[in-house]
Design a protein around this motif. Structure first.
Motif, mmCIF file in Angstrom:
data_model
loop_
_atom_site.group_PDB
_atom_site.id
_atom_site.type_symbol
_atom_site.label_atom_id
_atom_site.label_comp_id
_atom_site.label_asym_id
_atom_site.label_seq_id
_atom_site.Cartn_x
_atom_site.Cartn_y
_atom_site.Cartn_z
ATOM 1 N N GLU A 157 0.821 -1.213 0.000
ATOM 2 C CA GLU A 157 0.000 0.000 0.000
ATOM 3 C C GLU A 157 0.861 1.272 0.000
ATOM 4 O O GLU A 157 0.501 2.288 -0.598
ATOM 5 N N ARG A 158 2.006 1.190 0.667
ATOM 6 C CA ARG A 158 2.918 2.339 0.752
ATOM 7 C C ARG A 158 3.344 2.848 -0.630
ATOM 8 O O ARG A 158 3.641 4.018 -0.800
ATOM 9 N N TYR A 159 3.422 1.963 -1.612
ATOM 10 C CA TYR A 159 3.885 2.355 -2.951
ATOM 11 C C TYR A 159 2.737 2.422 -3.965
ATOM 12 O O TYR A 159 2.994 2.406 -5.171
ATOM 13 N N ARG A 160 1.506 2.491 -3.474
ATOM 14 C CA ARG A 160 0.358 2.510 -4.388
ATOM 15 C C ARG A 160 0.511 3.564 -5.480
ATOM 16 O O ARG A 160 0.305 3.280 -6.665
ATOM 17 N N SER A 161 0.858 4.796 -5.090
ATOM 18 C CA SER A 161 1.013 5.848 -6.099
ATOM 19 C C SER A 161 2.343 5.731 -6.833
ATOM 20 O O SER A 161 2.450 6.108 -7.996
ATOM 21 N N ASP A 162 3.351 5.230 -6.132
ATOM 22 C CA ASP A 162 4.704 5.231 -6.695
ATOM 23 C C ASP A 162 4.877 4.304 -7.890
ATOM 24 O O ASP A 162 5.784 4.509 -8.686
ATOM 25 N N MET B 1 0.008 10.123 -2.569
ATOM 26 C CA MET B 1 1.219 10.416 -1.785
ATOM 27 C C MET B 1 2.389 9.567 -2.299
ATOM 28 O O MET B 1 2.262 8.358 -2.436
ATOM 29 N N MET B 2 3.516 10.226 -2.541
ATOM 30 C CA MET B 2 4.692 9.519 -3.033
ATOM 31 C C MET B 2 5.599 9.139 -1.861
ATOM 32 O O MET B 2 5.889 9.959 -1.000
#
Lengths: 178, 178
Positions: A157-162, B1-2
């Motif tokens: 989830e931490r890298y969803r946007s990345d 959020m990146m």
């Protein structure tokens, strides 16, 4: 199709703490503190829950089932108690605790069961009614797997946007949309 | 959020092979051969896929992006090639290979990147168009996590019937119904 087999079940139960240790030990807080939203667990809280379940769920219930059969329901068990009870220690210390309580509990399991143990014998679940010994032990195993899946999912989830456009190929990020 | 951060990304990339090794090494065939249905991968095939991706996906694409920018699309990559290419070796041997190729590739990554590397620079994905270096590396990390989730999910499938009424509390078994 029934697949339960005690030796296989123990094979997975004894591997899980070491696998989680290799994954989480020394990992940076960014990953360890990632969560899927308010009220959801991060990886550390999942480990707390696994420790708590070792202490108050699996072996106590197996032992109760073997002693009382289906005559009395299992004592109640709070699935969220780790959120208030687990002290604020390092992840490494928690992983070590998980390994120790799991190892102790596998030894207890082997003591409780015998070559002539009937895995179809039942206990009384407060909500489900009669449940089999084999179902309880199988659930112990799948409980490990479901919480391992949760740990990697909350970290992803931490890298969803990345991940940018690759999000569509990464099943682990698709699921939480539903 | 990146959230992308190279040191953190490497932290997870270097832990994954050891974590899978602790989980799968020496595990019985019942677990290793479990799958979710015809045409789906078992745990061993997922490891094959991870090895293949180390060889033909991540570093080759990162290196291509750094050399060519977005002037030429990445060379095509067959996501199913491991199903024909991976030799029939033991799981332990495959896990060792995964650890070795991953370790080699992390070294390669560190060689390719420098303190002044711009992680916003782009390459040309044959399907998505322009993609950022940070997106490609983030995807490498989440790809590990998605396939770890897959491994534990296909193993859990083996006990779908065995857990009895607990199936409703085990999220890992709920998801494949959808």
């Amino acid at each position: 199709m029934m697949n339960f087999n005690l030796i296989e079940a123990i094979g997975l139960l004894e591997r899980m703490p070491k696998s989680l240790e290799q994954l989480l030990s020394g990992l940076s807080d960014g990953w360890l503190e990632s969560r899927e939203g308010e009220g959801t667990w991060n990886a550390v809280e999942v480990v707390d829950h696994l420790i708590e379940a070792e202490r108050s769920n699996w072996i106590p219930r197996i032992s109760f089932l073997l002693q009382e059969g289906a005559s009395k329901p299992f004592p109640p068990f709070d699935r969220f108690s780790h959120l208030k009870n687990e002290p604020d220690r390092s992840i490494d210390s928690k992983l070590q605790t998980f390994r120790q309580v799991r190892s102790y509990n596998i030894d207890r399991l082997k003591e409780l069961l015998h070559t002539d143990t009937n895995f179809n014998q039942t206990g009384l679940h407060p909500e489900f009614g009669e449940v089999k010994l084999s179902e309880l032990i199988s659930t112990w195993v799948v409980h490990d797997l479901t919480h391992t899946a949760q740990i990697v999912r909350v970290m992803a989830e931490r890298y969803r946007s990345d991940v940018g456009p690759w999000v569509q190929y990464l099943g682990i990020l698709k699921r939480t949309e539903t």
